[in-house]
Design a protein around this motif. Sequence first.
Motif, PDB file in Angstrom:
ATOM      1  N   VAL A  93      46.023  43.548  35.681  1.00 48.55           N
ATOM      2  CA  VAL A  93      45.853  43.214  37.220  1.00 48.55           C
ATOM      3  C   VAL A  93      46.773  42.369  37.920  1.00 48.55           C
ATOM      4  CG1 VAL A  93      43.840  42.932  38.733  1.00 48.55           C
ATOM      5  CG2 VAL A  93      44.051  45.060  36.803  1.00 48.55           C
ATOM      6  N   GLU A  95      49.244  40.754  37.208  1.00 39.83           N
ATOM      7  CA  GLU A  95      50.725  41.162  38.435  1.00 39.83           C
ATOM      8  C   GLU A  95      50.442  41.760  39.213  1.00 39.83           C
ATOM      9  OE1 GLU A  95      53.758  43.395  35.846  1.00 39.83           O
ATOM     10  OE2 GLU A  95      55.031  43.546  37.922  1.00 39.83           O
ATOM     11  N   ILE A  96      49.100  42.357  40.026  1.00 44.18           N
ATOM     12  CA  ILE A  96      48.762  42.642  41.125  1.00 44.18           C
ATOM     13  C   ILE A  96      48.295  41.575  41.789  1.00 44.18           C
ATOM     14  CG2 ILE A  96      47.386  44.271  42.687  1.00 44.18           C
ATOM     15  CD1 ILE A  96      47.663  46.035  40.665  1.00 44.18           C
ATOM     16  N   LYS A  97      47.539  40.662  40.882  1.00 39.65           N
ATOM     17  CA  LYS A  97      46.814  39.528  41.977  1.00 39.65           C
ATOM     18  C   LYS A  97      48.297  38.505  42.406  1.00 39.65           C
ATOM     19  CE  LYS A  97      42.396  40.042  40.648  1.00 39.65           C
ATOM     20  NZ  LYS A  97      41.300  39.698  39.525  1.00 39.65           N
TER      21      LYS A  97
END
Lengths: 276, 342
Positions: A93, A95-97
């Motif tokens: 997650v 990486e998404i943030k």
Amino acid sequence: MSSYKKVRSVTIAHLSNRLFSARMAIMLPILILFIPGMAWGFSDPKVMLPGGITPSSATEVMFYTSLGIVFGATMCAVLLSFDGISKDRASGVLEIKLSQPMQRSHQSLSLVVGHWLAILIPTWILWAISYVIVNYRMGDWPSIIDALTSFISVALILLWYVLFSLIASSHAREQGTSIAFGVGVWFLFTFLWALVTTMVAFASGVSIGEENDPKWIDLEGVLDLFSPNGVFHHLLETRLTGVERGVSPLISWFVALIWSLVPWYWFNSRMKIIQP
Amino acid sequence: MSDVVLELEDAAFRHSISSRSLSKPFGKTQGSGIFSLNLKLRRGQILGLVGPNGAGKTTLMRILAGIYPIQKGKIKYNKSKSNNLSSISEMELRSVVGHMPEQVRWQGKTTVKRALEDIAEMRGVAFRVDGILTMVGLSEMKDSELDQLSQGMRQRLTLATALLGSPKILLLDEPFNGLDPVAIRAFEKLLNELAMKGVSIIISSHRVAGMVHIVDRLALLHKGQLLIEGTLKDIESEFELDNRIEIQGPGKMPNFEKIITDSNSILQSQHTELGWTVVVRDKDDNLLNKLVSSNIKINTWKSKDTDIVEMICSATGLELEEIGFNVVSSTMMPYKTRGEEE
């Protein structure tokens, strides 16, 4: 949406995730036991502390109650924030943030403030309840300055431990390392610092544990500036009469500022270069 | 063709890896990454980024997502519709790109909607969450806990995060992993619709066959370098992998020497339990008539799909064994580019 609103929203998201977590539900009884529990005990008119001390004012009782902060709340701060980043990294997650259009410095600000408030809000509430308990038992209220100093000191020590944990979390590749670092730092400053002080005193030729020896008192006072728990007690001692440990209130507050800014800067710098 | 929205100009990024020694306990050295990469992405185009493990696909995706800062070169973006490309910062890049990383393991007691809202807050678009959940087929699961999601559902949630804020460019890293065939079909339909609306899409995968029918162009990446970029037909033609027919038949292997002419050539032949299999290049489309007129029995006649291994072998001149598990920093550069030794 403005940057401020974005930071506020993300901070609230972090805060609510932590505040209403199962972890918090487990830690709350510990906090209640440690903070209002200690306040109840120390405000007993018949209490006799080691050294024959009997606390005589609300400020003094709350000074001793601060042990609950040192032993309980700081540990809860570590346990609440040790996986602030490492959990997201392990799951992907993060990486998404990191790919969202939000400045890294704003992300770090949200993380720190969100985690900090999550432990600060219950601790402050319990701290305030403790004052009420002390008043109920002793009929004494602290002055506004005394109370303000204690609330700010509590906030600062929790901030420091949250920062240490988040720094560890940002460096750790897995959560075991992160919690080991957080608990390790807590253990060092809470239990082992006395050993460090003793070793330095021995090396400096100062007699160890002599409470009436000015050299020992001064050395202990100075070494406490290198520990967040020590600085916390220095800050509380600025409102106690008859305590002289060779460190002026100005120095105590200045060191507290350094303990706040340096880890914050470290964490912020780390967040700027963090990789998933 | 549509206008260019994003261009990589000599972009390079190499990972920093620790190289500890007694004299340099905190020493770092440069590891794998991407090298002098030039790539153009056009408006509404679906680009397939293919390469074996360790080719640099994820690194490139992270560069394009604004996560890794490039160390050399430029990233240019067409901010208006005037076809003028200008350099773009990582922050600006993140605002126009939606990134779907590979295999995100959503977990915890948080609900699906709450998890998406947490990401949406960072984009300032939390009010659009319900619509996105419907778009990816998660509206009925919005109150479920993350721990209850299947792998396919988790992929959908990751896709939902990439779609937040109506990005102009969509980066999808191995998006089909864990999806069932129905979900894959729906996903492809969604991608086509987005491309029709002008969203440029990059899909990274190590499987060519799974995405050839939805991509407009392919970019072949190997050991941090872009080997070739173009349509599948162009690439096959370039590497002489086009016009290949796989033929299977019963009994003994026929004598093909009489049938094969200059326009046909046998690329592979082997005996199998059920008979024989040959792969033939057929340039004049007349081979089938010749086989039938020669009374050769045929069970299967199909065009042979190009796979990534063949492409890379052709592009680098390496053998399969050399490519397979040989991804280390010392072999980052291809040994051979087409036609010349490096």
